[in-house]
Design an enzyme around this catalytic site. Structure first.
Site, PDB file in Angstrom:
ATOM      1  N   SER A   1     -15.182  41.491  68.591  1.00  0.00           N
ATOM      2  CA  SER A   1     -15.320  40.037  69.034  1.00  0.00           C
ATOM      3  C   SER A   1     -16.210  39.287  68.091  1.00  0.00           C
ATOM      4  CB  SER A   1     -15.949  40.114  70.430  1.00  0.00           C
ATOM      5  OG  SER A   1     -17.124  40.780  70.643  1.00  0.00           O
TER       6      SER A   1
ATOM      7  N   HIS B   1     -26.746  32.678  68.918  1.00  0.00           N
ATOM      8  CA  HIS B   1     -26.007  33.077  67.872  1.00  0.00           C
ATOM      9  C   HIS B   1     -26.162  32.158  66.763  1.00  0.00           C
ATOM     10  CE1 HIS B   1     -24.627  34.200  71.931  1.00  0.00           C
ATOM     11  NE2 HIS B   1     -24.123  35.145  71.378  1.00  0.00           N
TER      12      HIS B   1
ATOM     13  N   GLU C   1     -21.331  28.170  68.488  1.00  0.00           N
ATOM     14  CA  GLU C   1     -22.155  29.375  68.509  1.00  0.00           C
ATOM     15  C   GLU C   1     -21.216  30.556  68.134  1.00  0.00           C
ATOM     16  OE1 GLU C   1     -26.189  28.626  70.765  1.00  0.00           O
ATOM     17  OE2 GLU C   1     -25.429  30.554  70.581  1.00  0.00           O
TER      18      GLU C   1
ATOM     19  N   LYS D   1     -30.981  37.968  74.156  1.00  0.00           N
ATOM     20  CA  LYS D   1     -30.142  38.581  73.055  1.00  0.00           C
ATOM     21  C   LYS D   1     -29.967  37.552  71.995  1.00  0.00           C
ATOM     22  CE  LYS D   1     -25.687  38.244  73.741  1.00  0.00           C
ATOM     23  NZ  LYS D   1     -24.190  38.570  74.175  1.00  0.00           N
TER      24      LYS D   1
ATOM     25  N   TRP E   1     -16.089  40.233  79.215  1.00  0.00           N
ATOM     26  CA  TRP E   1     -14.985  39.241  79.143  1.00  0.00           C
ATOM     27  C   TRP E   1     -15.434  38.192  78.453  1.00  0.00           C
ATOM     28  CZ3 TRP E   1     -12.255  35.990  83.165  1.00  0.00           C
ATOM     29  CH2 TRP E   1     -11.356  35.211  82.584  1.00  0.00           C
ATOM     30  N   ARG E   2     -14.623  37.936  77.195  1.00  0.00           N
ATOM     31  CA  ARG E   2     -14.997  36.664  76.156  1.00  0.00           C
ATOM     32  C   ARG E   2     -13.932  35.586  76.918  1.00  0.00           C
ATOM     33  NH1 ARG E   2     -17.307  36.561  71.225  1.00  0.00           N
ATOM     34  NH2 ARG E   2     -16.289  34.329  71.506  1.00  0.00           N
TER      35      ARG E   2
ATOM     36  N   GLN F   1     -18.735  44.740  63.846  1.00  0.00           N
ATOM     37  CA  GLN F   1     -18.492  45.868  65.053  1.00  0.00           C
ATOM     38  C   GLN F   1     -17.706  46.974  64.550  1.00  0.00           C
ATOM     39  OE1 GLN F   1     -16.611  43.791  68.316  1.00  0.00           O
ATOM     40  NE2 GLN F   1     -18.479  42.343  68.697  1.00  0.00           N
TER      41      GLN F   1
ATOM     42  N   ARG G   1     -26.386  47.454  63.987  1.00  0.00           N
ATOM     43  CA  ARG G   1     -25.586  47.829  65.292  1.00  0.00           C
ATOM     44  C   ARG G   1     -25.709  49.217  65.434  1.00  0.00           C
ATOM     45  NH1 ARG G   1     -22.186  43.700  66.811  1.00  0.00           N
ATOM     46  NH2 ARG G   1     -21.824  42.011  64.915  1.00  0.00           N
TER      47      ARG G   1
ATOM     48  N   SER H   1     -15.826  44.302  74.176  1.00  0.00           N
ATOM     49  CA  SER H   1     -15.352  42.953  74.432  1.00  0.00           C
ATOM     50  C   SER H   1     -13.772  42.898  74.706  1.00  0.00           C
ATOM     51  CB  SER H   1     -15.646  41.803  73.567  1.00  0.00           C
ATOM     52  OG  SER H   1     -17.133  41.826  73.256  1.00  0.00           O
TER      53      SER H   1
ATOM     54  N   ARG I   1     -18.171  32.055  75.210  1.00  0.00           N
ATOM     55  CA  ARG I   1     -18.995  31.543  73.876  1.00  0.00           C
ATOM     56  C   ARG I   1     -18.575  30.460  73.284  1.00  0.00           C
ATOM     57  NH1 ARG I   1     -22.175  33.453  74.321  1.00  0.00           N
ATOM     58  NH2 ARG I   1     -22.536  35.356  73.832  1.00  0.00           N
TER      59      ARG I   1
HETATM   60  O1  LIG Z   1     -23.311  37.759  71.751  1.00  0.00           O
HETATM   61  C1  LIG Z   1     -22.457  38.695  71.612  1.00  0.00           C
HETATM   62  C2  LIG Z   1     -22.665  39.530  70.222  1.00  0.00           C
HETATM   63  C3  LIG Z   1     -21.387  39.487  69.325  1.00  0.00           C
HETATM   64  O2  LIG Z   1     -21.640  38.217  68.911  1.00  0.00           O
HETATM   65  C4  LIG Z   1     -21.663  40.459  68.223  1.00  0.00           C
HETATM   66  O3  LIG Z   1     -22.189  40.249  67.241  1.00  0.00           O
HETATM   67  O4  LIG Z   1     -21.300  41.752  68.508  1.00  0.00           O
HETATM   68  C5  LIG Z   1     -20.157  39.772  70.084  1.00  0.00           C
HETATM   69  C6  LIG Z   1     -20.078  38.739  71.356  1.00  0.00           C
HETATM   70  O5  LIG Z   1     -18.915  39.119  72.017  1.00  0.00           O
HETATM   71  C7  LIG Z   1     -21.231  38.906  72.149  1.00  0.00           C
HETATM   72  O6  LIG Z   1     -21.056  37.933  73.275  1.00  0.00           O
END
Ligand SMILES: O=C1C[C@@](O)(C(=O)O)C[C@@H](O)[C@@H]1O
Length: 252
Positions: free
Chosen positions: A233, A145, A88, A172, A49-50, A237, A214, A22, A84
């Site tokens: 993001s 989310h 969420e 997703k 791109w967020r 991660q 992940r 991101s 986003r």
């Molecule tokens: O929806 C997602 C997944 C996410 O929330 C994550 O948990 O890695 C990260 C976000 O930027 C992306 O849009």
């Protein structure tokens, strides 16, 4: 119907799970730096791109101008356009009308390969937006989310299926585990839906407890995972180079 979604030659739902990084810069300069960093990073497949992090995210004109610049900077790296919402886990909120218009214009620009549409925007809005994205030869992710908890497996499955029913090319879902059992719930829902072979899905359990999703999500059918280059993001991660090494060890 193909079960694979191909974006700029990258086949989502086939082979090693794809990696997305991101861009969370707040200014044009920060976004330029992040894009240049991604160009030097050989370990990713997609950039996201967020938009909600962008200081001018409430101006459609400024967003579209920045989108064109990112497209130019990123070359052939496929780009996901994601606003986003604060509800969420994002940085700000738009009215449904402004959110819908922004995503529609981003798809029409031809600069975004994928549009992330939030499932809870409303069924009819999502249905119309995914149809518009398809007409404009872009790909739609329909996302959900929960940054507070992990719903029951049946609810997770229901949301992923509803995203597909509303036209998602790629459903997703990202959820927050309160314990390791919640991570198992997310993975079980992933396996249940991916076993239906209706196309790729993306799932993750967030934060430290959820990191294993992940990495191992691909075993249960998640087609893509998010890694970090400069900034995360979302919680949990991994650094993109580390993530790439692990995915190759597991799936290549
Ligand atoms: O929806 C997602 C997944 C996410 O929330 C994550 O948990 O890695 C990260 C976000 O930027 C992306 O849009």
């Amino acid at each position: 119907m193909s079960r694979i979604v191909e974006i700029r030659g990258i086949r989502v739902g086939e082979g090693v799970p794809k990696i997305c990084v991101s861009l969370t810069g707040r200014t044009k300069e920060e976004l330029r730096e992040e894009a240049e960093l991604l160009l030097r990073t050989t370990d990713l497949d997609f950039a996201e791109w967020r938009v909600d992090f962008f200081e001018n995210a409430d101006s459609a004109e400024a967003v579209l101008e920045q989108l064109a610049e990112l497209r130019n900077l990123l070359g052939d790296i496929p780009l996901i356009f994601t606003f986003r919402s604060a509800r969420e886990g994002g940085q700000r909120e738009l009215t449904t009308e402004a959110y819908t218009r922004l995503n529609r214009e981003a798809a029409a620009s031809g600069h975004a390969d994928v549009i992330d549409i939030e499932l809870f925007t409303g069924d009819e809005v999502v249905r119309e937006l995914t149809a518009e994205v398809k007409r404009l030869d872009a790909v739609s992710i329909v996302s959900n989310h929960d940054f507070d908890a992990t719903p029951a497996q049946a609810e997770l499955v229901s949301r992923l299926r509803r995203a597909r029913e509303l036209g998602a090319d790629i459903p997703k879902i990202a959820v927050m585990p309160r314990n390791p059992g919640d991570v198992l719930t997310l993975l079980a829902a992933t396996y249940e839906v991916s076993s239906e072979q209706q196309g790729p899905i993306i799932t993750m359990s967030m934060d430290k407890t959820g990191v294993v999703s992940r990495i191992a999500g691909g075993t249960f059918g998640s087609a893509l995972t998010f890694g970090a280059a400069k900034n995360v993001s979302a919680p949990g991660q991994l650094a993109v180079a580390e993530l790439k090494g692990i995915l190759n060890a597991l799936y290549a």
